[in-house]
Design a protein around this motif. Structure first.
Motif, mmCIF file in Angstrom:
data_model
loop_
_atom_site.group_PDB
_atom_site.id
_atom_site.type_symbol
_atom_site.label_atom_id
_atom_site.label_comp_id
_atom_site.label_asym_id
_atom_site.label_seq_id
_atom_site.Cartn_x
_atom_site.Cartn_y
_atom_site.Cartn_z
ATOM 1 N N ALA A 1 -7.915 4.908 -1.124
ATOM 2 C CA ALA A 1 -7.924 4.483 0.002
ATOM 3 C C ALA A 1 -6.837 3.249 0.030
ATOM 4 O O ALA A 1 -6.358 2.991 -0.938
ATOM 5 N N GLY A 2 -6.760 2.378 1.172
ATOM 6 C CA GLY A 2 -5.686 1.425 1.225
ATOM 7 C C GLY A 2 -4.930 1.693 2.262
ATOM 8 O O GLY A 2 -4.520 2.774 3.023
ATOM 9 N N GLU A 3 -4.356 0.620 2.814
ATOM 10 C CA GLU A 3 -3.226 0.550 3.755
ATOM 11 C C GLU A 3 -1.988 1.257 3.497
ATOM 12 O O GLU A 3 -1.472 2.079 4.584
ATOM 13 N N HIS A 4 -1.540 1.428 2.105
ATOM 14 C CA HIS A 4 -0.450 2.343 1.883
ATOM 15 C C HIS A 4 -0.903 3.558 1.037
ATOM 16 O O HIS A 4 0.268 4.277 0.831
ATOM 17 N N ALA A 5 -2.051 3.929 1.244
ATOM 18 C CA ALA A 5 -2.338 5.059 0.676
ATOM 19 C C ALA A 5 -1.663 6.474 1.276
ATOM 20 O O ALA A 5 -1.355 7.271 0.771
ATOM 21 N N HIS A 6 -1.544 6.203 2.473
ATOM 22 C CA HIS A 6 -0.836 7.381 3.242
ATOM 23 C C HIS A 6 0.702 7.907 2.815
ATOM 24 O O HIS A 6 1.142 8.678 3.050
ATOM 25 N N LEU A 7 1.007 6.721 2.084
ATOM 26 C CA LEU A 7 2.536 6.886 1.571
ATOM 27 C C LEU A 7 2.596 7.858 0.392
ATOM 28 O O LEU A 7 3.870 8.545 0.254
ATOM 29 N N ALA A 8 1.748 8.002 -0.144
ATOM 30 C CA ALA A 8 1.601 8.940 -1.327
ATOM 31 C C ALA A 8 1.554 10.365 -1.147
ATOM 32 O O ALA A 8 0.367 10.694 -0.441
ATOM 33 N N ASP B 1 0.207 13.171 -5.996
ATOM 34 C CA ASP B 1 0.075 11.866 -6.505
ATOM 35 C C ASP B 1 -1.249 11.296 -6.097
ATOM 36 O O ASP B 1 -1.796 11.011 -7.149
ATOM 37 N N ILE B 2 -1.913 11.747 -5.270
ATOM 38 C CA ILE B 2 -3.324 11.291 -4.928
ATOM 39 C C ILE B 2 -4.141 11.994 -5.850
ATOM 40 O O ILE B 2 -5.052 11.245 -6.421
ATOM 41 N N ALA B 3 -3.975 13.234 -6.035
ATOM 42 C CA ALA B 3 -4.968 14.031 -7.088
ATOM 43 C C ALA B 3 -4.552 13.418 -8.441
ATOM 44 O O ALA B 3 -5.663 13.506 -9.347
ATOM 45 N N SER B 4 -3.270 13.059 -8.642
ATOM 46 C CA SER B 4 -3.191 12.537 -10.153
ATOM 47 C C SER B 4 -3.776 11.391 -10.193
ATOM 48 O O SER B 4 -4.339 10.925 -11.343
ATOM 49 N N GLY B 5 -4.049 10.539 -9.310
ATOM 50 C CA GLY B 5 -4.677 9.304 -9.613
ATOM 51 C C GLY B 5 -6.155 9.522 -9.510
ATOM 52 O O GLY B 5 -6.872 8.580 -10.181
ATOM 53 N N ILE B 6 -6.593 10.487 -8.872
ATOM 54 C CA ILE B 6 -8.230 10.766 -8.994
ATOM 55 C C ILE B 6 -8.446 11.239 -10.190
ATOM 56 O O ILE B 6 -9.370 10.841 -10.862
ATOM 57 N N ALA B 7 -7.410 12.165 -10.727
ATOM 58 C CA ALA B 7 -7.771 12.591 -12.185
ATOM 59 C C ALA B 7 -7.633 11.615 -13.303
ATOM 60 O O ALA B 7 -8.489 11.558 -14.159
ATOM 61 N N THR C 1 1.510 5.723 -7.868
ATOM 62 C CA THR C 1 2.649 4.948 -7.673
ATOM 63 C C THR C 1 3.796 5.134 -8.440
ATOM 64 O O THR C 1 4.705 4.655 -8.709
ATOM 65 N N LEU C 2 3.472 6.111 -9.674
ATOM 66 C CA LEU C 2 4.385 6.470 -10.640
ATOM 67 C C LEU C 2 5.909 6.921 -9.913
ATOM 68 O O LEU C 2 5.806 7.654 -9.008
ATOM 69 N N GLY C 3 6.877 6.167 -10.391
ATOM 70 C CA GLY C 3 8.267 6.447 -9.919
ATOM 71 C C GLY C 3 8.621 5.576 -8.935
ATOM 72 O O GLY C 3 9.737 5.809 -8.056
ATOM 73 N N TRP C 4 7.524 4.830 -8.242
ATOM 74 C CA TRP C 4 7.777 4.052 -6.850
ATOM 75 C C TRP C 4 8.823 2.920 -7.391
ATOM 76 O O TRP C 4 8.492 2.314 -8.588
ATOM 77 N N LEU C 5 9.734 2.460 -6.524
ATOM 78 C CA LEU C 5 10.373 1.162 -6.772
ATOM 79 C C LEU C 5 9.429 -0.261 -6.475
ATOM 80 O O LEU C 5 9.920 -1.027 -7.115
ATOM 81 N N VAL C 6 8.750 0.098 -5.715
ATOM 82 C CA VAL C 6 8.079 -1.124 -5.348
ATOM 83 C C VAL C 6 6.538 -0.929 -5.816
ATOM 84 O O VAL C 6 5.870 0.056 -5.388
ATOM 85 N N ARG C 7 5.882 -1.932 -6.205
ATOM 86 C CA ARG C 7 4.334 -1.659 -6.628
ATOM 87 C C ARG C 7 3.682 -3.018 -6.381
ATOM 88 O O ARG C 7 2.494 -3.049 -6.421
#
Length: 95
Positions: free
Chosen positions: A10-17, A21-27, A79-85
């Motif tokens: 969840a979160g304000e920026h979650a929709h950007l993923a 990537d969401i599945a990878s985060g949950i895993a 956020t793997l590979g994102w330029l901004v974290r």
């Protein structure tokens, strides 16, 4: 009947993923909980208690550490590979 919790991102920026990537985060978070043989719902409850500045037991403090480890693993995977974290609002929740 036992209810099973669902781990989500969840979160304000979650929709950007992307969904992958969401599945990878949950895993990644699930792996952390599994490695510690910890219940995600119990960890989330302990973490919420800490955020309310309530006194924690030793076990609850450990659950908070596990929650933070799982949340960090999820964030890194999403956020793997994102330029901004920096100031991103992407976090783990249980429902």
């Amino acid at each position: 009947m036992m209810q099973v919790c669902t781990i989500e991102i969840a979160g304000e920026h979650a929709h950007l993923a992307p969904k992958e990537d969401i599945a990878s985060g949950i895993a990644a978070a699930t792996k952390v909980f599994s490695e510690h043989d910890a219940d995600p719902e119990g960890c989330a409850a302990a973490y919420a208690k800490m955020e309310r500045d309530e006194l924690l037991t030793r076990d609850e403090a450990l659950l908070c550490v596990i929650w933070e480890e799982a949340d960090e693993a999820a964030f890194r995977a999403v956020t793997l590979g994102w330029l901004v974290r920096g100031e991103l609002d992407i976090r783990l929740v249980v429902k």
